[in-house]
Design a protein around this motif. Structure first.
Motif, mmCIF file in Angstrom:
data_model
loop_
_atom_site.group_PDB
_atom_site.id
_atom_site.type_symbol
_atom_site.label_atom_id
_atom_site.label_comp_id
_atom_site.label_asym_id
_atom_site.label_seq_id
_atom_site.Cartn_x
_atom_site.Cartn_y
_atom_site.Cartn_z
ATOM 1 N N THR A 1 0.980 -1.274 0.126
ATOM 2 C CA THR A 1 -0.037 -0.113 -0.158
ATOM 3 C C THR A 1 1.093 1.297 0.052
ATOM 4 N N GLN A 2 2.014 1.305 0.732
ATOM 5 C CA GLN A 2 2.842 2.412 0.905
ATOM 6 C C GLN A 2 3.356 2.529 -0.374
ATOM 7 N N GLU A 3 3.820 1.731 -1.117
ATOM 8 C CA GLU A 3 4.573 1.720 -2.453
ATOM 9 C C GLU A 3 3.652 2.243 -3.453
ATOM 10 N N LYS A 4 2.164 1.966 -3.450
ATOM 11 C CA LYS A 4 1.218 2.573 -4.467
ATOM 12 C C LYS A 4 1.111 4.220 -3.965
ATOM 13 N N MET A 5 1.078 4.306 -2.527
ATOM 14 C CA MET A 5 0.804 5.889 -2.230
ATOM 15 C C MET A 5 1.978 6.674 -2.653
ATOM 16 N N ASP A 6 3.308 6.148 -2.488
ATOM 17 C CA ASP A 6 4.538 6.821 -2.974
ATOM 18 C C ASP A 6 4.293 7.173 -4.513
ATOM 19 N N LEU A 7 3.822 6.102 -5.226
ATOM 20 C CA LEU A 7 3.901 6.404 -6.739
ATOM 21 C C LEU A 7 2.797 7.630 -6.882
ATOM 22 N N PHE A 8 1.665 7.612 -6.428
ATOM 23 C CA PHE A 8 0.821 8.704 -6.461
ATOM 24 C C PHE A 8 1.117 9.703 -6.124
ATOM 25 N N GLY A 9 1.823 9.837 -4.855
ATOM 26 C CA GLY A 9 2.368 11.039 -4.085
ATOM 27 C C GLY A 9 3.533 11.774 -5.263
ATOM 28 N N ASN A 10 4.196 10.862 -5.869
ATOM 29 C CA ASN A 10 5.321 11.338 -6.877
ATOM 30 C C ASN A 10 4.781 12.311 -7.962
ATOM 31 N N ALA A 11 3.254 12.333 -8.150
ATOM 32 C CA ALA A 11 2.625 12.807 -9.428
ATOM 33 C C ALA A 11 2.890 14.344 -9.164
ATOM 34 N N TYR A 12 2.429 14.969 -10.267
ATOM 35 C CA TYR A 12 2.257 16.752 -10.095
ATOM 36 C C TYR A 12 1.341 17.149 -9.595
ATOM 37 N N GLY A 13 0.014 16.489 -9.876
ATOM 38 C CA GLY A 13 -1.342 16.789 -9.150
ATOM 39 C C GLY A 13 -2.213 15.721 -9.228
ATOM 40 N N THR A 14 -3.532 16.030 -8.639
ATOM 41 C CA THR A 14 -4.458 14.986 -8.654
ATOM 42 C C THR A 14 -5.818 15.842 -8.890
ATOM 43 N N VAL A 15 -6.736 15.156 -9.830
ATOM 44 C CA VAL A 15 -7.883 15.547 -9.817
ATOM 45 C C VAL A 15 -8.948 14.860 -9.190
ATOM 46 N N LEU A 16 -9.724 15.533 -8.289
ATOM 47 C CA LEU A 16 -11.002 14.692 -7.650
ATOM 48 C C LEU A 16 -12.024 14.940 -8.379
ATOM 49 N N PHE A 17 -12.960 13.911 -8.579
ATOM 50 C CA PHE A 17 -14.220 13.704 -9.394
ATOM 51 C C PHE A 17 -15.305 13.477 -8.278
ATOM 52 N N PHE A 18 -16.456 14.366 -8.410
ATOM 53 C CA PHE A 18 -17.692 14.354 -7.638
ATOM 54 C C PHE A 18 -18.676 14.583 -8.324
ATOM 55 N N GLU A 19 -19.940 13.826 -7.914
ATOM 56 C CA GLU A 19 -21.163 14.269 -8.494
ATOM 57 C C GLU A 19 -22.022 14.984 -7.113
ATOM 58 N N ASP A 20 -22.734 15.861 -7.685
ATOM 59 C CA ASP A 20 -23.478 16.309 -6.591
ATOM 60 C C ASP A 20 -24.808 15.950 -6.695
ATOM 61 N N GLU A 21 -25.082 15.175 -5.390
ATOM 62 C CA GLU A 21 -26.420 14.606 -5.292
ATOM 63 C C GLU A 21 -27.560 15.217 -5.032
ATOM 64 N N GLU A 22 -27.445 16.422 -4.766
ATOM 65 C CA GLU A 22 -28.448 17.538 -4.693
ATOM 66 C C GLU A 22 -29.181 17.560 -6.005
ATOM 67 N N VAL A 23 -28.122 17.912 -6.997
ATOM 68 C CA VAL A 23 -28.924 18.121 -8.577
ATOM 69 C C VAL A 23 -29.459 16.635 -9.035
ATOM 70 N N VAL A 24 -28.831 15.477 -8.605
ATOM 71 C CA VAL A 24 -29.512 14.255 -8.936
ATOM 72 C C VAL A 24 -30.905 14.290 -8.213
ATOM 73 N N LYS A 25 -30.934 14.440 -6.749
ATOM 74 C CA LYS A 25 -32.333 14.320 -6.118
ATOM 75 C C LYS A 25 -33.132 15.066 -6.779
ATOM 76 N N GLY A 26 -32.742 16.576 -7.064
ATOM 77 C CA GLY A 26 -33.732 17.475 -7.690
ATOM 78 C C GLY A 26 -34.311 17.203 -9.003
ATOM 79 N N LEU A 27 -33.518 16.200 -9.812
ATOM 80 C CA LEU A 27 -34.036 15.742 -10.972
ATOM 81 C C LEU A 27 -35.055 14.401 -10.779
ATOM 82 N N GLN A 28 -34.637 13.736 -9.695
ATOM 83 C CA GLN A 28 -35.504 12.703 -9.390
ATOM 84 C C GLN A 28 -36.881 13.030 -8.928
ATOM 85 N N GLU A 29 -36.993 14.388 -8.304
ATOM 86 C CA GLU A 29 -38.293 14.737 -7.768
ATOM 87 C C GLU A 29 -39.034 15.388 -8.920
ATOM 88 N N GLN A 30 -38.295 16.143 -9.870
ATOM 89 C CA GLN A 30 -38.860 16.539 -11.026
ATOM 90 C C GLN A 30 -39.378 15.875 -12.094
#
Length: 199
Positions: free
Chosen positions: A82-111
């Motif tokens: 696990t540490q080996e993998k973390m070191d690989l990812f830590g050696n990167a230049y940056g990270t993009v975190l992807f999210f989905e806004d569940e409030e938007v999804v819930k609003g569409l479900q209601e609509q």
């Protein structure tokens, strides 16, 4: 760097060995991400995808946080891999975190109640399209990247550290950097088994 669409798709691979060496400006990285977030389609034009770009010390903080979170759940005798993998990812230049806004999804479900069961599925599909678009865009700029999934283990810490709204659900993490080693050949299943054409 200039590549056509098909070449960029072909060249996009999972690069684990990457470095912190700068390839393009931080401004250009943000442009690539923003272009994808703006133009990638979503069901009912929901635009439910949310993204955080972590660079420099913020990128390092994320992978240190992830390492310490995993240390609490992975037995010490198994932690070296696990540490080996973390070191690989830590050696990167940056990270993009992807999210989905569940409030938007819930609003569409209601609509649109008739499609309520579909909106979470469509949300996952649009998230996947954004991940692919950003990954391919970073490839065109000369970066190598991988797609990781340490959610939901790190969700609470991420929300606290970067003041993430409670309705944003973390879906994936993409560390990226300058390729530091070539990747192996990719094997492909027969297209005859995967594509059917009827005229």
């Amino acid at each position: 760097m200039s590549k056509d669409f098909y070449q960029a798709i072909e060249d996009r691979r999972s690069y684990y060995a990457v470095s912190k060496e700068q390839v393009v400006s931080d401004e250009r990285i943000v442009e690539v991400v923003e272009h994808a977030v703006k133009h990638v389609p979503s069901a009912f034009n929901s635009q439910s995808t949310r993204v955080i770009v972590l660079l420099g010390a913020q990128h390092d903080k994320f992978w240190n946080l992830t390492t310490e979170t995993l240390r609490k759940v992975v037995p010490e005798e198994n932690f070296a891999a696990t540490q080996e993998k973390m070191d690989l990812f830590g050696n990167a230049y940056g990270t993009v975190l992807f999210f989905e806004d569940e409030e938007v999804v819930k609003g569409l479900q209601e609509q649109f109640a008739l499609y309520a069961d579909n909106f979470p599925v469509w949300s996952e599909q649009t998230s996947g399209m954004h991940q692919f678009a950003v990954w391919t865009g970073l490839e065109i700029e000369g970066f190598g990247a991988t797609l990781q999934h340490y959610n939901p283990l790190v969700d609470d810490e991420v929300k606290k550290e970067w003041n993430v709204p409670s309705t944003w659900k973390l879906r994936a993490q993409m560390p990226f950097g300058k390729p530091a080693a070539p990747v192996g050949e990719k094997e492909f299943s027969s297209l005859k088994e995967r594509v059917k054409v009827y005229k």
